[in-house]
Design a protein around this motif. Structure first.
Motif, mmCIF file in Angstrom:
data_model
loop_
_atom_site.group_PDB
_atom_site.id
_atom_site.type_symbol
_atom_site.label_atom_id
_atom_site.label_comp_id
_atom_site.label_asym_id
_atom_site.label_seq_id
_atom_site.Cartn_x
_atom_site.Cartn_y
_atom_site.Cartn_z
ATOM 1 N N LEU A 110 -8.208 -5.157 -0.944
ATOM 2 C CA LEU A 110 -7.145 -6.134 -1.122
ATOM 3 C C LEU A 110 -7.566 -7.499 -0.597
ATOM 4 C CD1 LEU A 110 -4.062 -3.965 -0.068
ATOM 5 C CD2 LEU A 110 -4.696 -4.671 -2.384
ATOM 6 N N LYS B 233 -1.377 -1.496 -4.248
ATOM 7 C CA LYS B 233 -2.489 -0.554 -4.042
ATOM 8 C C LYS B 233 -1.876 0.838 -4.064
ATOM 9 C CE LYS B 233 -6.844 0.270 -2.540
ATOM 10 N NZ LYS B 233 -8.074 -0.197 -3.208
ATOM 11 N N ILE C 195 0.869 -1.178 0.000
ATOM 12 C CA ILE C 195 0.000 0.000 0.000
ATOM 13 C C ILE C 195 0.903 1.225 0.000
ATOM 14 C CG2 ILE C 195 -1.804 1.251 1.233
ATOM 15 C CD1 ILE C 195 -2.638 -1.418 2.468
#
Length: 349
Positions: free
Chosen positions: A156, A122, A96
């Motif tokens: 996710l 992400k 992330i």
């Protein structure tokens, strides 16, 4: 894919990024084999600059150039020599990413892939144009990466570990949400510079890069100065004067005007050179277009203070300190964010 093969692919990526940055400086001829990726990267840089007002073409090119210089055989060999990255069942690692500066999450992306795992990315909405082009280039030169690189816009799922970077508030969410997964969770950090008063003009000019590159938005940007009592800021202000053109950015200029007005209305004593406000403050995270400073009496006591605050600091810059002036935005592959060894974490999955 062996570790040596993975290294070769990233060396090739470094060469491509190096060619691209040279072309943008009109000092190299375009390799026609890579025309599609040159054109696409140029297009995505324009989109990134249009979408995110804090991104400039100069700063994006600077970021790409730093990665081209990092992704060399000597650097990769030095970085990886102490790790055992023997073939094993790959894990899927969710990454992330923050979006404060261009390609800020690339080191995590690189670390996951170079260690032989699969990466599930992400991206931040503030920086989502550039990395997919780099990923596409890797998949073009090494189709094996097609099954190893995935991007997600949704929640996710189906991952084994996570590396997440965000604010202190989002970190608390990450720690709760990913509590059952192996993880690296990064929070807010800032960088400081320690001045002795003996710095020469070249060192102070280099400090300007540490303060102003990326408009000061990175965790490695210097946001606070420690100075001796009765320090004369005249030489410092003269050395950073070339950065006055930051006022050509409306976003930077607006922040300068706003923060200066807030400080003045609050009756704070300020130092001001027309594009940067210096405020005496014990905090670390100074607002954009401002810089905190604090006086110290002796370096021994200051070292103790910095040691106690090390969990809040990314870099300490200065003579005889860990980072030289001008080097905060050119970290080595082995300079891990927050001091957490990402490759060791990945090696042990």
């Amino acid at each position: 894919m062996t570790i040596e093969e993975r290294k070769l692919h990233f060396i090739k990526l470094g060469e491509f990024l190096g060619e691209f940055t040279l072309i943008n400086k009109d000092s190299a001829k375009k390799d026609t084999r890579n025309n599609v990726f040159y054109n696409e990267l140029n297009h995505k840089i324009s989109q990134a600059v249009h979408y995110n007002g804090w991104f400039t073409r100069d700063n994006v090119i600077f970021s790409l150039q730093q990665w081209s210089e990092a992704l060399t055989k000597p650097n990769l060999d030095k970085w990886l020599k102490d790790y055992s990255l023997a073939p094993k069942t790959p894990k899927t690692v969710a990454v992330i990413m923050a979006g404060n500066i261009p390609l800020v999450g690339f080191h995590d992306f690189l670390s996951v892939l170079i260690s032989g795992h699969h990466v599930l990315v992400k991206q931040s909405s503030n920086d989502k144009q550039l990395l997919p082009v780099i990923a596409a280039y890797l998949m073009d030169i090494a189709p094996e990466f097609e099954d190893r690189i995935h991007f997600s816009e949704e929640k996710l799922e189906n991952f084994d570990a996570v590396i997440a970077t965000g604010s202190d508030n989002t970190a608390r969410y990450f720690e709760y949400y990913f509590s059952k997964k192996p993880s690296i969770i990064r929070k807010n950090r800032n960088s400081v510079a320690v001045l002795s008063g003996d710095e020469n003009k070249k060192e102070l000019e280099a400090l300007g890069k540490d303060i102003f590159r990326y408009f000061g938005l990175g965790c490695r940007n210097v946001s606070k100065l420690y100075v001796p009592k009765n320090y004369d800021f005249k030489a410092f202000f003269e050395a950073i004067f070339p950065w006055k053109d930051l006022l050509n950015s409306a976003k930077y200029a607006n922040n300068y005007d706003y923060n200066k007005a807030v400080y003045l209305m609050s009756d704070f004593k300020l130092l001001d050179n027309g594009f940067l406000v210096l405020k005496k403050d014990e905090g670390f995270g100074s607002p954009i277009a401002s810089l905190f400073y604090e006086e110290y009496e002796n370096k021994e006591k200051l070292q103790e203070i910095l040691k106690r605050q090390e969990d809040k600091l990314q870099c300490v810059v200065g003579q005889s300190f860990e980072v030289d002036f001008g080097e905060t935005q050119t970290p080595k592959l082995w300079d891990y964010a927050d001091g957490v060894d990402t490759l060791k974490f990945l090696e042990e999955l």
